[in-house]
Write a protein that holds these residues in place. Sequence first.
Motif, PDB file in Angstrom:
ATOM      1  N   LYS A 126      46.361 -31.641  14.371  1.00  0.00           N
ATOM      2  CA  LYS A 126      46.788 -32.648  15.351  1.00  0.00           C
ATOM      3  C   LYS A 126      48.294 -32.837  15.309  1.00  0.00           C
ATOM      4  O   LYS A 126      48.950 -32.927  16.346  1.00  0.00           O
ATOM      5  CB  LYS A 126      46.076 -33.973  15.086  1.00  0.00           C
ATOM      6  N   ASN A 127      48.852 -32.872  14.103  1.00  0.00           N
ATOM      7  CA  ASN A 127      50.307 -33.048  13.959  1.00  0.00           C
ATOM      8  C   ASN A 127      51.077 -31.856  14.502  1.00  0.00           C
ATOM      9  O   ASN A 127      52.213 -32.004  14.976  1.00  0.00           O
ATOM     10  CB  ASN A 127      50.665 -33.271  12.485  1.00  0.00           C
ATOM     11  N   ASN A 128      50.453 -30.662  14.451  1.00  0.00           N
ATOM     12  CA  ASN A 128      51.120 -29.441  14.924  1.00  0.00           C
ATOM     13  C   ASN A 128      50.817 -29.103  16.376  1.00  0.00           C
ATOM     14  O   ASN A 128      51.396 -28.159  16.922  1.00  0.00           O
ATOM     15  CB  ASN A 128      50.699 -28.255  14.056  1.00  0.00           C
ATOM     16  N   ALA A 129      49.927 -29.864  17.000  1.00  0.00           N
ATOM     17  CA  ALA A 129      49.441 -29.508  18.341  1.00  0.00           C
ATOM     18  C   ALA A 129      50.566 -29.417  19.362  1.00  0.00           C
ATOM     19  O   ALA A 129      50.602 -28.491  20.184  1.00  0.00           O
ATOM     20  CB  ALA A 129      48.387 -30.513  18.792  1.00  0.00           C
ATOM     21  N   GLU A 130      51.472 -30.351  19.337  1.00  0.00           N
ATOM     22  CA  GLU A 130      52.569 -30.334  20.313  1.00  0.00           C
ATOM     23  C   GLU A 130      53.459 -29.111  20.099  1.00  0.00           C
ATOM     24  O   GLU A 130      53.898 -28.478  21.063  1.00  0.00           O
ATOM     25  CB  GLU A 130      53.393 -31.609  20.208  1.00  0.00           C
ATOM     26  N   LYS A 131      53.705 -28.770  18.834  1.00  0.00           N
ATOM     27  CA  LYS A 131      54.502 -27.584  18.529  1.00  0.00           C
ATOM     28  C   LYS A 131      53.782 -26.320  19.009  1.00  0.00           C
ATOM     29  O   LYS A 131      54.423 -25.424  19.584  1.00  0.00           O
ATOM     30  CB  LYS A 131      54.760 -27.483  17.035  1.00  0.00           C
ATOM     31  N   TYR A 132      52.477 -26.252  18.791  1.00  0.00           N
ATOM     32  CA  TYR A 132      51.717 -25.097  19.265  1.00  0.00           C
ATOM     33  C   TYR A 132      51.875 -24.940  20.778  1.00  0.00           C
ATOM     34  O   TYR A 132      52.075 -23.835  21.282  1.00  0.00           O
ATOM     35  CB  TYR A 132      50.238 -25.247  18.930  1.00  0.00           C
ATOM     36  N   PHE A 133      51.761 -26.049  21.489  1.00  0.00           N
ATOM     37  CA  PHE A 133      51.850 -25.989  22.950  1.00  0.00           C
ATOM     38  C   PHE A 133      53.251 -25.587  23.397  1.00  0.00           C
ATOM     39  O   PHE A 133      53.417 -24.775  24.315  1.00  0.00           O
ATOM     40  CB  PHE A 133      51.469 -27.342  23.562  1.00  0.00           C
ATOM     41  N   ASN A 134      54.266 -26.126  22.750  1.00  0.00           N
ATOM     42  CA  ASN A 134      55.646 -25.786  23.105  1.00  0.00           C
ATOM     43  C   ASN A 134      55.954 -24.326  22.800  1.00  0.00           C
ATOM     44  O   ASN A 134      56.620 -23.641  23.597  1.00  0.00           O
ATOM     45  CB  ASN A 134      56.618 -26.701  22.370  1.00  0.00           C
ATOM     46  N   ASP A 135      55.466 -23.832  21.667  1.00  0.00           N
ATOM     47  CA  ASP A 135      55.687 -22.423  21.315  1.00  0.00           C
ATOM     48  C   ASP A 135      55.005 -21.499  22.304  1.00  0.00           C
ATOM     49  O   ASP A 135      55.576 -20.485  22.734  1.00  0.00           O
ATOM     50  CB  ASP A 135      55.159 -22.144  19.905  1.00  0.00           C
ATOM     51  N   TYR A 136      53.789 -21.851  22.665  1.00  0.00           N
ATOM     52  CA  TYR A 136      53.046 -21.050  23.641  1.00  0.00           C
ATOM     53  C   TYR A 136      53.740 -21.044  25.008  1.00  0.00           C
ATOM     54  O   TYR A 136      53.823 -20.030  25.693  1.00  0.00           O
ATOM     55  CB  TYR A 136      51.621 -21.602  23.725  1.00  0.00           C
ATOM     56  N   SER A 137      54.312 -22.184  25.390  1.00  0.00           N
ATOM     57  CA  SER A 137      54.947 -22.315  26.703  1.00  0.00           C
ATOM     58  C   SER A 137      56.207 -21.470  26.815  1.00  0.00           C
ATOM     59  O   SER A 137      56.642 -21.157  27.933  1.00  0.00           O
ATOM     60  CB  SER A 137      55.286 -23.781  26.985  1.00  0.00           C
ATOM     61  N   LYS A 138      56.788 -21.091  25.688  1.00  0.00           N
ATOM     62  CA  LYS A 138      58.016 -20.294  25.723  1.00  0.00           C
ATOM     63  C   LYS A 138      57.782 -18.907  26.315  1.00  0.00           C
ATOM     64  O   LYS A 138      58.732 -18.260  26.761  1.00  0.00           O
ATOM     65  CB  LYS A 138      58.595 -20.165  24.307  1.00  0.00           C
ATOM     66  N   SER A 139      56.552 -18.446  26.310  1.00  0.00           N
ATOM     67  CA  SER A 139      56.246 -17.119  26.850  1.00  0.00           C
ATOM     68  C   SER A 139      55.980 -17.132  28.348  1.00  0.00           C
ATOM     69  O   SER A 139      55.805 -16.085  28.962  1.00  0.00           O
ATOM     70  CB  SER A 139      55.019 -16.534  26.136  1.00  0.00           C
ATOM     71  N   VAL A 140      55.943 -18.311  28.936  1.00  0.00           N
ATOM     72  CA  VAL A 140      55.561 -18.442  30.347  1.00  0.00           C
ATOM     73  C   VAL A 140      56.681 -17.979  31.274  1.00  0.00           C
ATOM     74  O   VAL A 140      57.850 -18.300  31.076  1.00  0.00           O
ATOM     75  CB  VAL A 140      55.197 -19.912  30.662  1.00  0.00           C
ATOM     76  N   ASP A 141      56.310 -17.221  32.290  1.00  0.00           N
ATOM     77  CA  ASP A 141      57.234 -16.819  33.351  1.00  0.00           C
ATOM     78  C   ASP A 141      57.166 -17.895  34.437  1.00  0.00           C
ATOM     79  O   ASP A 141      56.302 -17.866  35.311  1.00  0.00           O
ATOM     80  CB  ASP A 141      56.827 -15.452  33.910  1.00  0.00           C
ATOM     81  N   PHE A 142      58.074 -18.846  34.379  1.00  0.00           N
ATOM     82  CA  PHE A 142      58.012 -19.984  35.289  1.00  0.00           C
ATOM     83  C   PHE A 142      58.323 -19.599  36.730  1.00  0.00           C
ATOM     84  O   PHE A 142      57.825 -20.225  37.665  1.00  0.00           O
ATOM     85  CB  PHE A 142      58.957 -21.093  34.813  1.00  0.00           C
ATOM     86  N   ASP A 143      59.133 -18.568  36.923  1.00  0.00           N
ATOM     87  CA  ASP A 143      59.411 -18.105  38.285  1.00  0.00           C
ATOM     88  C   ASP A 143      58.148 -17.526  38.919  1.00  0.00           C
ATOM     89  O   ASP A 143      57.855 -17.787  40.094  1.00  0.00           O
ATOM     90  CB  ASP A 143      60.522 -17.058  38.281  1.00  0.00           C
ATOM     91  N   LEU A 144      57.418 -16.729  38.149  1.00  0.00           N
ATOM     92  CA  LEU A 144      56.166 -16.176  38.663  1.00  0.00           C
ATOM     93  C   LEU A 144      55.160 -17.292  38.917  1.00  0.00           C
ATOM     94  O   LEU A 144      54.428 -17.266  39.916  1.00  0.00           O
ATOM     95  CB  LEU A 144      55.590 -15.160  37.678  1.00  0.00           C
ATOM     96  N   ARG A 145      55.118 -18.263  38.035  1.00  0.00           N
ATOM     97  CA  ARG A 145      54.222 -19.406  38.199  1.00  0.00           C
ATOM     98  C   ARG A 145      54.480 -20.109  39.539  1.00  0.00           C
ATOM     99  O   ARG A 145      53.555 -20.434  40.279  1.00  0.00           O
ATOM    100  CB  ARG A 145      54.417 -20.366  37.028  1.00  0.00           C
ATOM    101  N   LYS A 146      55.738 -20.315  39.859  1.00  0.00           N
ATOM    102  CA  LYS A 146      56.103 -20.960  41.126  1.00  0.00           C
ATOM    103  C   LYS A 146      55.730 -20.072  42.318  1.00  0.00           C
ATOM    104  O   LYS A 146      55.273 -20.560  43.357  1.00  0.00           O
ATOM    105  CB  LYS A 146      57.594 -21.274  41.149  1.00  0.00           C
ATOM    106  N   GLU A 147      55.935 -18.766  42.160  1.00  0.00           N
ATOM    107  CA  GLU A 147      55.602 -17.841  43.246  1.00  0.00           C
ATOM    108  C   GLU A 147      54.107 -17.850  43.540  1.00  0.00           C
ATOM    109  O   GLU A 147      53.682 -17.878  44.702  1.00  0.00           O
ATOM    110  CB  GLU A 147      56.054 -16.428  42.900  1.00  0.00           C
ATOM    111  N   LEU A 148      53.288 -17.840  42.496  1.00  0.00           N
ATOM    112  CA  LEU A 148      51.838 -17.881  42.684  1.00  0.00           C
ATOM    113  C   LEU A 148      51.413 -19.182  43.337  1.00  0.00           C
ATOM    114  O   LEU A 148      50.542 -19.193  44.218  1.00  0.00           O
ATOM    115  CB  LEU A 148      51.131 -17.717  41.340  1.00  0.00           C
ATOM    116  N   ASN A 149      52.020 -20.270  42.923  1.00  0.00           N
ATOM    117  CA  ASN A 149      51.716 -21.573  43.514  1.00  0.00           C
ATOM    118  C   ASN A 149      52.047 -21.582  45.007  1.00  0.00           C
ATOM    119  O   ASN A 149      51.280 -22.089  45.829  1.00  0.00           O
ATOM    120  CB  ASN A 149      52.525 -22.657  42.795  1.00  0.00           C
ATOM    121  N   PHE A 150      53.180 -20.966  45.364  1.00  0.00           N
ATOM    122  CA  PHE A 150      53.581 -20.886  46.767  1.00  0.00           C
ATOM    123  C   PHE A 150      52.623 -20.003  47.559  1.00  0.00           C
ATOM    124  O   PHE A 150      52.256 -20.329  48.703  1.00  0.00           O
ATOM    125  CB  PHE A 150      55.005 -20.340  46.863  1.00  0.00           C
TER     126      PHE A 150
END
Length: 303
Positions: A126-150
């Motif tokens: 539980k104490n590490n959960a936020e860190k796990y989520f933040n570390d995982y999010s670093k791999s996300v291609d946010f530009d592609l995410r926006k393109e798919l949403n569009f």
Amino acid sequence: MKIKILCFLLISIVGFSQKKKNNEEYDYINNYYQFVYQAHYENLSGNYQKAYDLLKTAEKNCPLLNQMGIYEPTILAECAVRLGKNNEALDYIEFTLKEFGTKFSYIENDSVFHELKSSKRWKKIKNNAEKYFNDYSKSVDFDLRKELNFMKKEDQRVRTNGFDAEGAKIVDSINNEKLKRIVKDCDCYPNYSVNLVGSYDTDEFDPEISVLVMHINAEDAEYWKPIFLDLIRRGRAPADIYGRLIDSNLRSNGIFKYGIYNNVKKERIEDFENLDKRRVAVGLAPWQLDKDIYELIRKKYGF
């Protein structure tokens, strides 16, 4: 658990390579999906040992997926708790947080895991959960995410508040060409890789584009058939997209090949005796099993 069923948590496979096809050595169609579908049914039916054994077989054959509406690591964690394997349950909880970006609140709010909350390891996770989520999010291609949403917004723009036939032709053509480029680049159906576009909770953009498959026309479908089937086999695309691609193009004549639509009776399915053979061959659950699972979910969660 109800929250997990309702939310569009995306499914994924870890890893990405342009030099070699991902998961080329695995065959999810023959060695994974059917074990998971049966395990899903057994878990919903309360047969936790059977569900656990089936999922462990699937995991032995291929790396675990986190399919939307099933969530294999979470089911394994749930079954492990019910079977007195608390440490193994915590292994799968930590795994799904790290690898799939699952929010800890979904786990924490599930009453199945109540007995784990007093353990030191639960508190550490539980104490590490936020860190796990933040570390995982670093791999996300946010530009592609926006393109798919569009792309999805455009798809829906010409289909809501009245169907714009000419507009749909233009949008579908543009989306199809974009999808060709994206799939070629990422070697997966793009919303299928959490490590590429993120989970439902990553930000305000929704990269879930499975609906686009329903709007690929018959001519373009010929291009996608072998690609989708290969991606499904390697666990790189939702297991239902091949069946959806085919049946969506059969809506005009009302006779279907894979029985994708829940309201379609067997009289409207071509060669019904061999339906399950066709479904299993493209990664789908047998027809009746699929309906049984849906009914168990509907009863359990009040859908």
